[in-house]
Design an enzyme around this catalytic site. Structure first.
Site, PDB file in Angstrom:
ATOM      1  CG  ASN A  84     -58.122  45.438  35.766  1.00  0.00           C
ATOM      2  OD1 ASN A  84     -58.468  44.774  36.729  1.00  0.00           O
ATOM      3  ND2 ASN A  84     -58.005  46.758  35.816  1.00  0.00           N
ATOM      4  CG  HIS A 114     -66.911  29.941  15.053  1.00  0.00           C
ATOM      5  ND1 HIS A 114     -66.536  28.730  15.579  1.00  0.00           N
ATOM      6  CD2 HIS A 114     -66.831  30.838  16.069  1.00  0.00           C
ATOM      7  CE1 HIS A 114     -66.258  28.884  16.849  1.00  0.00           C
ATOM      8  NE2 HIS A 114     -66.426  30.149  17.180  1.00  0.00           N
ATOM      9  N   GLY A 141     -61.115  49.026  28.890  1.00  0.00           N
ATOM     10  CA  GLY A 141     -62.057  48.032  29.382  1.00  0.00           C
ATOM     11  C   GLY A 141     -63.122  47.657  28.372  1.00  0.00           C
ATOM     12  CB  THR A 164     -62.720  44.820  12.574  1.00  0.00           C
ATOM     13  OG1 THR A 164     -62.669  46.148  12.035  1.00  0.00           O
ATOM     14  CG2 THR A 164     -63.937  44.662  13.467  1.00  0.00           C
ATOM     15  NE  ARG A 179     -65.645  54.169  10.968  1.00  0.00           N
ATOM     16  CZ  ARG A 179     -66.755  53.515  11.269  1.00  0.00           C
ATOM     17  NH1 ARG A 179     -67.185  53.504  12.510  1.00  0.00           N
ATOM     18  NH2 ARG A 179     -67.431  52.874  10.350  1.00  0.00           N
TER      19      ARG A 179
END
Length: 184
Positions: A84, A114, A141, A164, A179
């Site tokens: 989208n 980084h 979204g 993550t 989670r």
């Protein structure tokens, strides 16, 4: 001699300040500019220059404008994938999005990490880790998917989630960090 592009592809520390990598990002910016600027009926599912740049795009894959990617050649879309408006994919490593997967508006996928030390960041050091989203996933979204994450078949990532860690098949994750929750 090993080039910075070869180091990036091998998952080693490299400097993003390299002229060859900058040239590749310029080519991606040009293709993205064309894609984002074409009238929708003229653009089709993916603008011609962007379609030529991508690592692969299956039948019926569609990217709404505006869109941004870092390199393009590391982005692989399965059949029927839908991205989208407002998606950003920093494809310093391969990003594979499986068949019929949908990304909501403003989803962000970051393959680059980084350097942890300021001196390393000043030198432009980063490392690239691939992201895989399997078939039939739904990414809500404004979700953010970080480097090295794999999302299983049929998984759902809630809007605004920051992913993550890997998401198992058919799981639903929400929140920051994301989670697992029980589906209703």
């Amino acid at each position: 001699m090993t080039s910075e592009r070869m180091k990036m592809a091998a998952g080693e520390w490299y400097t993003c300040l390299d002229p060859e990598l900058e040239e590749l990002r310029d080519a991606a910016r040009d293709a993205v500019f064309e894609h984002n600027g074409l009238p929708p009926r003229q653009r089709g599912g993916i603008g011609p220059a962007l379609a030529a740049l991508l690592g692969g795009a299956g039948e019926g894959a569609r990217i709404e404008a505006p869109f941004h990617c870092a390199y393009g050649f590391n982005l692989f879309l399965g059949d029927g994938v839908f991205l989208n408006a407002g998606c950003t994919i920093l494809d310093t490593a391969p990003v594979r999005i499986g068949k019929r997967t949908m990304l909501g508006p403003n989803v962000q996928i970051y393959c680059a990490e980084h350097h942890r030390e300021a001196a390393g960041r000043r030198a432009g050091l980063e490392i690239a880790k691939p992201v895989t989203i399997c078939d039939d996933a739904w990414i809500g979204g404004s979700a953010v998917i970080l480097a090295g994450v794999n999302i299983g078949n049929g998984a759902i990532v809630g809007a605004g989630a920051v992913v993550t860690r890997d998401v198992p098949a058919n799981a639903t994750v929400v929140g920051n960090p994301a989670r697992a929750v029980t589906r209703r």
